[in-house]
Each structure stands twice: as C-alpha cells, then as structure tokens.
Scaffold this active site. Sequence first.
Site, PDB file in Angstrom:
ATOM      1  N   ILE A 171       0.839  -1.207   0.000  1.00 10.67           N
ATOM      2  CA  ILE A 171       0.000   0.000   0.000  1.00 10.67           C
ATOM      3  C   ILE A 171       0.872   1.255   0.000  1.00 10.67           C
ATOM      4  CG2 ILE A 171      -1.725   1.307   1.329  1.00 10.67           C
ATOM      5  CD1 ILE A 171      -2.781  -1.464   2.323  1.00 10.67           C
ATOM      6  N   THR A 248      -4.475   4.980   7.782  1.00 12.51           N
ATOM      7  CA  THR A 248      -5.402   4.030   7.141  1.00 12.51           C
ATOM      8  C   THR A 248      -4.917   2.605   7.410  1.00 12.51           C
ATOM      9  OG1 THR A 248      -4.180   4.191   5.066  1.00 12.51           O
ATOM     10  CG2 THR A 248      -6.133   5.582   5.274  1.00 12.51           C
ATOM     11  N   ARG A 250      -3.828   0.653  10.995  1.00 12.67           N
ATOM     12  CA  ARG A 250      -4.527   0.046  12.132  1.00 12.67           C
ATOM     13  C   ARG A 250      -4.620   1.090  13.248  1.00 12.67           C
ATOM     14  NH1 ARG A 250      -6.339  -3.083   9.201  1.00 12.67           N
ATOM     15  NH2 ARG A 250      -6.197  -5.346   9.199  1.00 12.67           N
ATOM     16  N   GLU A 279     -12.071   0.822  17.665  1.00 11.03           N
ATOM     17  CA  GLU A 279     -13.115   0.751  16.641  1.00 11.03           C
ATOM     18  C   GLU A 279     -14.020  -0.472  16.758  1.00 11.03           C
ATOM     19  OE1 GLU A 279     -10.601   0.718  13.052  1.00 11.03           O
ATOM     20  OE2 GLU A 279     -11.341  -1.292  12.639  1.00 11.03           O
ATOM     21  N   GLN A 312     -13.194   1.957   5.790  1.00 11.77           N
ATOM     22  CA  GLN A 312     -13.754   1.690   4.463  1.00 11.77           C
ATOM     23  C   GLN A 312     -12.701   1.765   3.361  1.00 11.77           C
ATOM     24  OE1 GLN A 312     -16.296   5.533   4.096  1.00 11.77           O
ATOM     25  NE2 GLN A 312     -15.463   5.271   2.050  1.00 11.77           N
ATOM     26  N   ALA A 313     -11.434   1.957   3.774  1.00 12.60           N
ATOM     27  CA  ALA A 313     -10.403   2.172   2.743  1.00 12.60           C
ATOM     28  C   ALA A 313     -10.323   1.007   1.765  1.00 12.60           C
ATOM     29  CB  ALA A 313      -9.041   2.409   3.396  1.00 12.60           C
TER      30      ALA A 313
END
Length: 350
Positions: A171, A248, A250, A279, A312-313
């Site tokens: 990523i 984006t 953790r 979360e 939602q990434a």
Amino acid sequence: MTTTKTTSTVKQEKKAIKMAVFSTKNWVVDSFNVVNDRYKFELSYFESRMYKKTVPLAEGFDAVCVFVNDVLDAEVIEGLHKAGVKLIALRCAGFNNVDIEKAKELGMGVVRVPAYSPYAVAEHTLGLILSLNRKYHKAHSRVRDGNFALDGLLGFDLHGKTIGLIGTGKIGQIFSQLISGFGCRVIAYDKFPNKELKEKGMEYVDLQELYKQSDIISLHCPLTHETFHMINEYAIAAMKDGVMIVNTSRGPLVDTNAVIEGLKKGKVGYLGLDVYEEEEELFFEDLSETVIQDDQFVRLQTFPNVLITAHQAFFTKEAVLNISETTFSNVKEYLGKGTSENQVLPVVKK
Ligand code: NAD
C-alpha cells in the site's frame, strides 16, 4: 450483541467444507454466495463478531472466517480447537487480532488475504488528504445549504510538500506513486527498507528525521508490539507544527489521547483516520440512534480539522471480489493440503 443465523446453509455433497462466517454483513453474503457457486462449501453466516462468547457457534465447522475486529486471542483459539475447528480464515490482510503462536501450538491453520487491492487503500488515503486539505465534506454541506462563502475553506498546494511514509509495503508503495504525481517529495521509514525501492530512488530516513521533515505523515505499517502507539506524545512533539497525520493502517498505531492533545495545542493541524484504536465497539455498525459511550471518539469528532471514515479504505468492488476469491481458495487449499501459500506463521524470534 445478538447472534443471528442470517442465511441457511447450502448443502451440497457429503464432504463439503463447513465454514462459519462471522461479522457478516450484506456485502459479505452477496459476494461469498457468488463465489461459493463454484466452491460448494456449506456456509453459515453469523452477524456476531467472533470473540469468547461466540465461540460455541463454531462447533462442528471445519473453518471459521473472520474479519478485522474479531478477537482471536489464546482463549478463543483454545475454544475453537475444542470445537473441532481446523482453520481460521481471515478475510483481510492484517492478522494482529489473532494469536498466531497459540494457533500454531494447537495445530490450527491461519490464512489471510495478503493483498486484495492495495490500490483501494492507497487511493482512500489520498482521498482523506485531499478532503482534509480542501475540505470537500464541508464545502458540499455548505453549498447544499446555500452558503457559498469561502471563509474556513482555505487549503494548501500539495505540490512541493514533503510526505513521510511509514511502511513501504504494497500500500505504501502505491500511495507513494500516487502522491508523487502531485509533485510531492516522498521520504520513508521502514523497519525493513526495500532495496529495490531504494535503488529506484526511495529516500529512506530514520523516524526522527521523518517526523522533523514531513508536512504529511501517512501510516502504512502493520500493528505489532513495536508499532503500537508509535504516534505518541514524543513522536508528535518531534513533528512539524501543523502536521497532517493520516492513518489508514490500524487504529492502535496512534495514541488517541496524545493526538487529541496535539490537536488541542494546534501542533497537529489535520488528522485523517480510517481506523481507530477502539473501533471494535463502533465501526461496521449503524449506531446513529445510539448514545456513543466512547468519549475520546466523540472528542475527536468535535475538531474541525479531523476527518474520520469507518474502516472503508479497502471497500471497492475489486477488493471485495478478491477477498472472496482468495478466502475460498485459501480454505480449500489449506484443508486439502494442510498448507497454503497465504498461511500466517509465527515470526521466528532471533
Ligand atoms: P505490507 O506487508 O505489504 O507492508 C507493510 C510494510 O510495513 C512492510 O514494508 C514492512 O517492512 C513494514 N514494517 C513492518 N514493521 C514495521 C515497523 N515496525 N515500522 C515501520 N515499518 C514496518 O502491508 P500492506 O498491504 O502495505 O498493508 C499495510 C497495512 O495496511 C496493513 O498492515 C493493514 O494493517 C493496513 N490495511 C488497512 C486497510 C483498511 O481498509 N484501512 C486495508 C488493508 C490493509
């Protein structure tokens, strides 16, 4: 939390693989059912998360399929083992929520989806940066309200800014390419710098130097004992005034208390989160009619310069299809051969 079987099992041949899918949402059912037309597993979907209270639901299944906020600690894994489960199939890349050593000790396999769409996450990271900077979310509401004033919407040119990348894996690398297209300078820290990237010109620096030089810091490393709360008060103190921090990766990489203090002092100028350290109690659920009990989360939402999305990434059509395909293939491969190319094994300590 209520636990409901939302879809009846699809019985096929006698020896069909039995898989219990936890933390089920509609998009999971839709996508898994399509892929299962080919695999013919016997599937049971559970809305509940996997954690110690829901272990009994896994009785008699060959595999459990879990997601990012399911809790597979030693106690849960022991329970699953007793229930006859042979495999934990993560339908995500990160595996920080699974006690890998315990699974190995009990002879249970753990498989994951190492890459379903690094583009999805990298592009969402860019989206958070653009929106935090140019305030699209606010502009949209204003214009809908007939408020066409520009005060409060002032942004900055990304061109020429220094981006500090923590983690240069799949990523991180794609994000680096995307943001470079804006004319930014990218510097990076990785515990294991990538030689090939270095040869191609990636500028690796140590963390302190990254904090000192970066206008925007984006996190793309895994959650480990080492990276837990890496963005703490000391890290923030070493950063530029008004820095933008984007996570984006953790949630627990960022110490929420420290970042709230940083925001209050104006040291942190912008914060973009797709993940949050607590979360599990919030994300993926519609809590719009509920009083949120997490005061830190509520405090974060009061800042005008904080933008939060609810994990939602990864959520693109391509990624969801890859997640489903890879999960079924992993389960079939592991239960057939006892290994899988996407198996997660404990790190060998030196
Ligand atoms: P990856 O394994 O390809 O890359 C991770 C990089 O981090 C590697 O280069 C590794 O060397 C580096 N790293 C390891 N320990 C480090 C440390 N202590 N300090 C700095 N760097 C370290 O992983 P990826 O596919 O690029 O994913 C990165 C993270 O993104 C995952 O760990 C996952 O937590 C997160 N993720 C989030 C979403 C989402 O929807 N928000 C989706 C997928 C993945």
